[in-house]
Design a protein around this motif. Structure first.
Motif, PDB file in Angstrom:
ATOM      1  N   LEU A 199      32.921  22.890 109.326  1.00  0.00           N
ATOM      2  CA  LEU A 199      33.543  24.169 108.995  1.00  0.00           C
ATOM      3  C   LEU A 199      35.042  23.995 109.151  1.00  0.00           C
ATOM      4  N   TRP A 200      35.789  24.503 108.181  1.00  0.00           N
ATOM      5  CA  TRP A 200      37.249  24.429 108.238  1.00  0.00           C
ATOM      6  C   TRP A 200      37.777  25.836 108.465  1.00  0.00           C
ATOM      7  N   LEU A 201      38.438  26.014 109.589  1.00  0.00           N
ATOM      8  CA  LEU A 201      39.000  27.321 109.942  1.00  0.00           C
ATOM      9  C   LEU A 201      40.506  27.305 109.722  1.00  0.00           C
ATOM     10  N   LEU A 214      39.218  35.424 114.742  1.00  0.00           N
ATOM     11  CA  LEU A 214      38.151  35.063 113.806  1.00  0.00           C
ATOM     12  C   LEU A 214      37.946  36.249 112.863  1.00  0.00           C
ATOM     13  N   VAL A 216      33.599  35.598 109.980  1.00  0.00           N
ATOM     14  CA  VAL A 216      33.117  34.222 109.814  1.00  0.00           C
ATOM     15  C   VAL A 216      31.590  34.187 109.837  1.00  0.00           C
ATOM     16  N   VAL A 267      33.953  21.261 113.591  1.00  0.00           N
ATOM     17  CA  VAL A 267      34.870  22.359 113.295  1.00  0.00           C
ATOM     18  C   VAL A 267      36.280  21.789 113.290  1.00  0.00           C
ATOM     19  N   LEU A 321      35.906  30.340 118.565  1.00  0.00           N
ATOM     20  CA  LEU A 321      34.577  30.217 117.960  1.00  0.00           C
ATOM     21  C   LEU A 321      33.592  29.565 118.927  1.00  0.00           C
ATOM     22  N   VAL A 334      32.644  25.680 104.253  1.00  0.00           N
ATOM     23  CA  VAL A 334      31.547  25.154 105.066  1.00  0.00           C
ATOM     24  C   VAL A 334      30.723  24.263 104.153  1.00  0.00           C
ATOM     25  N   HIS A 344      40.081  32.422 109.270  1.00  0.00           N
ATOM     26  CA  HIS A 344      39.227  32.496 108.084  1.00  0.00           C
ATOM     27  C   HIS A 344      38.420  31.217 107.942  1.00  0.00           C
ATOM     28  N   ALA A 345      37.187  31.372 107.483  1.00  0.00           N
ATOM     29  CA  ALA A 345      36.389  30.195 107.155  1.00  0.00           C
ATOM     30  C   ALA A 345      36.789  29.768 105.745  1.00  0.00           C
ATOM     31  N   PHE A 377      28.187  31.393 109.268  1.00  0.00           N
ATOM     32  CA  PHE A 377      27.613  30.082 108.956  1.00  0.00           C
ATOM     33  C   PHE A 377      26.404  29.879 109.840  1.00  0.00           C
ATOM     34  N   LYS A 395      39.399  27.817 116.594  1.00  0.00           N
ATOM     35  CA  LYS A 395      38.305  26.888 116.921  1.00  0.00           C
ATOM     36  C   LYS A 395      37.748  27.146 118.320  1.00  0.00           C
TER      37      LYS A 395
END
Lengths: 250, 277
Positions: A217-219, A42, A45, A57, A68, A227, A223-224, A47, A65
């Protein structure tokens, strides 16, 4: 209002050569030349998840994911950043955590509930509801190892939903179980949202996320990428994937 | 005034230790459920079930009894009770070492999914083996009575206190093994040999009095073994010999040192454990 979950500049690095498997020999022979080959799971990140919200996610395998979710469950301390979680958390990162396959379903209800942090008296109060919701009937007295994966999932999910969580974290666990169980699970989760509970859902099924979640949220490689409203994030994610496929096709 | 000194904030370390203990106490039902759950599961999967509690130490004692007799010839009539008392006490500590080393690794799913004081895992395993140990003490008394070597005195009433001190020692040992086995899986391969060496260097199969002209240094090394005093104190209670003050002091010292050190190192490290699983 206080958010249910606040993630600020969270970074998690794994050092696979040393953190994960430093065997005695390796740590003795390589004391001096530490070839640190870091994997950033991660990367900075941030949010927040509001109360009463369903938060999705998405991302490819290895996007971070599950890491996280562990950070949100606070079983994994990040290397940097701040994590604030307000409320009782129920985790369904894996199904049937704390269960002992040799023991009967009813004993496992207690074992799972106690593992999740409940008192025995609190489990007594919801025991009948758990059994009824699981729909296992008399099978509840059989050892769990004799259950089908669907039965196992139903029992585990039933326990997690009845410990009265403020926040529930789910990792791809609803993939098992039949259609009836799935729709009933989503029904239960919707009821929980109405009581201003919070749900964080990791899924490979972007359709499921777009349909069920308010925001997402798209990882990507830690990286984010974005969101925002679930439909928009899923749309961007799909576009990105299509673009990738075109590039690879050429 | 004294009120002021009470309201003074505690040092950070003390505060943390207190919070940890409170957290642990809150989870006591979980600790017991884990211990009983493992115990029930073990019984459910074997034909003899509960009997293995009693059978395990018995077989262990029988094997060594005959080995010693085969190797060194006839022993004095009280040898059986001498051997069994030492063997059962040793077995409890050896088990603490083995189960401690496995406790974290075997429960990796619990660790990565849920928050709880991690010491619950070695602790619940130790409680499980404590139940077995208490059963084996019952077996010991039975065999001593049947073989006509029983010398039960009022000293038996000290057994719970001795067991409590021994428990603290084992808990520290178990936590230490767990702490080391998480990053260094090799430990699990070493422990059986460690246990074997420890068994032979403890006064179980042999007696200090029968060792011919031991040098002062050698005697000190033999007596430095924590199990030397632990087994010695148990024997006083079980075989009816007078307690030896220095042994009691040594036993308590070992328990405090190993208990505190093991728990301290374990708790200090537990936040990082999940990364190694």
């Amino acid at each position: 209002m206080r958010p249910a979950i606040l993630i600020e500049n969270v970074t998690v690095r794994y050092r696979p050569y040393f953190d994960r498997k430093p065997t005695l020999r390796r740590s003795l022979t390589q004391l001096r030349r530490r070839q640190v080959e870091e994997v950033v799971a991660l990367d900075d990140v941030s949010f927040r998840v509001e109360r009463g919200e369903a938060f999705g996610v998405i991302g490819h395998n290895g996007a971070g994911k599950s890491t996280l979710l562990r950070v949100m469950a606070r079983t994994l301390r990040p290397d940097a950043g701040r994590v604030v979680v307000n409320g009782r958390v129920s985790t369904l990162l894996q199904l049937g955590v704390g269960f002992n396959g040799q023991l009967s379903g009813d004993r496992n209800i207690y074992l799972g509930g106690l593992a999740a942090g409940l008192k025995r008296s609190e489990i007594d109060a919801v025991y009948d509801d758990i059994v009824e919701y699981s729909g296992l009937g008399d099978a509840i007295h059989r050892p769990v190892k004799t259950y089908s994966s669907g039965m196992f999932a139903r029992l585990a999910f039933s326990v997690s939903m009845h410990i009265d969580p403020d926040i529930i974290l789910l990792d791809e666990v609803l993939a098992v179980g039949d259609a009836d169980f799935k729709s009933r699970s989503f029904e239960t989760m919707k009821e929980m949202l109405e009581r201003s509970g919070t749900i964080v859902l990791v899924s490979h099924s972007v359709k499921q996320i777009a349909r069920f979640c308010d925001r997402a949220l798209w990882l990507d490689h830690g990286h984010a990428m974005s969101v925002g409203p679930a439909r928009d994030v899923v749309k961007a994610y799909n576009q990105h994937n299509r673009a990738l496929e075109r590039v690879q096709g050429e | 005034m004294s009120v002021a000194s009470i309201s003074k904030p505690l040092p950070r370390r003390v505060q943390q230790a207190r919070d940890y203990l409170i957290d642990l106490w809150e989870r006591r039902e979980f600790v017991l459920a884990l211990a009983l759950g493992n115990f029930r599961a073990r019984n459910a999967s074997t034909a003899l079930g509960l009997f293995w509690w009693v059978l395990n130490p018995l077989l262990l004692g029988a094997v060594y009894f005959f080995v010693v007799i085969a190797l060194f010839g006839r022993q004095s009539p009280d040898f059986l009770t001498y051997l069994l008392s030492g063997m059962f006490v040793f077995h409890f500590t050896g088990q603490a070492l083995t189960s401690g080393a496995n406790s974290i690794i075997q429960n990796s799913r619990l660790l990565s999914n849920l928050r709880f004081p991690r010491v619950i895992l070695p602790l619940s395993r130790l409680i499980e083996s404590t139940m077995g140990f208490i059963a084996s003490l019952g077996v010991f008394c039975f065999i001593a009575a049947v073989s006509g070597q029983a010398n039960f005195t009022y000293r038996l009433i000290y057994l719970p206190a001795i067991l409590a001190i021994h428990f603290v020692f084992n808990l520290g040992l178990s936590a230490l093994a767990a702490r080391l086995a998480v990053p260094f899986r090799d430990i699990n391969n070493v422990i059986p040999y460690l246990n074997r060496i420890w068994l032979y260097t403890s006064p179980i199969l042999w007696q200090v009095s029968t060792l011919p002209n031991l040098s002062e240094l050698a005697r000190r090394i033999v007596e430095f073994n924590p199990l030397f005093s632990i087994i010695g104190v148990y024997r006083s209670a079980l075989l009816g010999a007078p307690f030896i003050g220095s042994m009691i002091v040594t036993m308590i010292t070992w328990a405090v040192v190993v208990g505190v050190l093991g728990l301290f190192l374990f708790i200090k490290y537990e936040g990082r454990m999940v990364r190694y699983l």
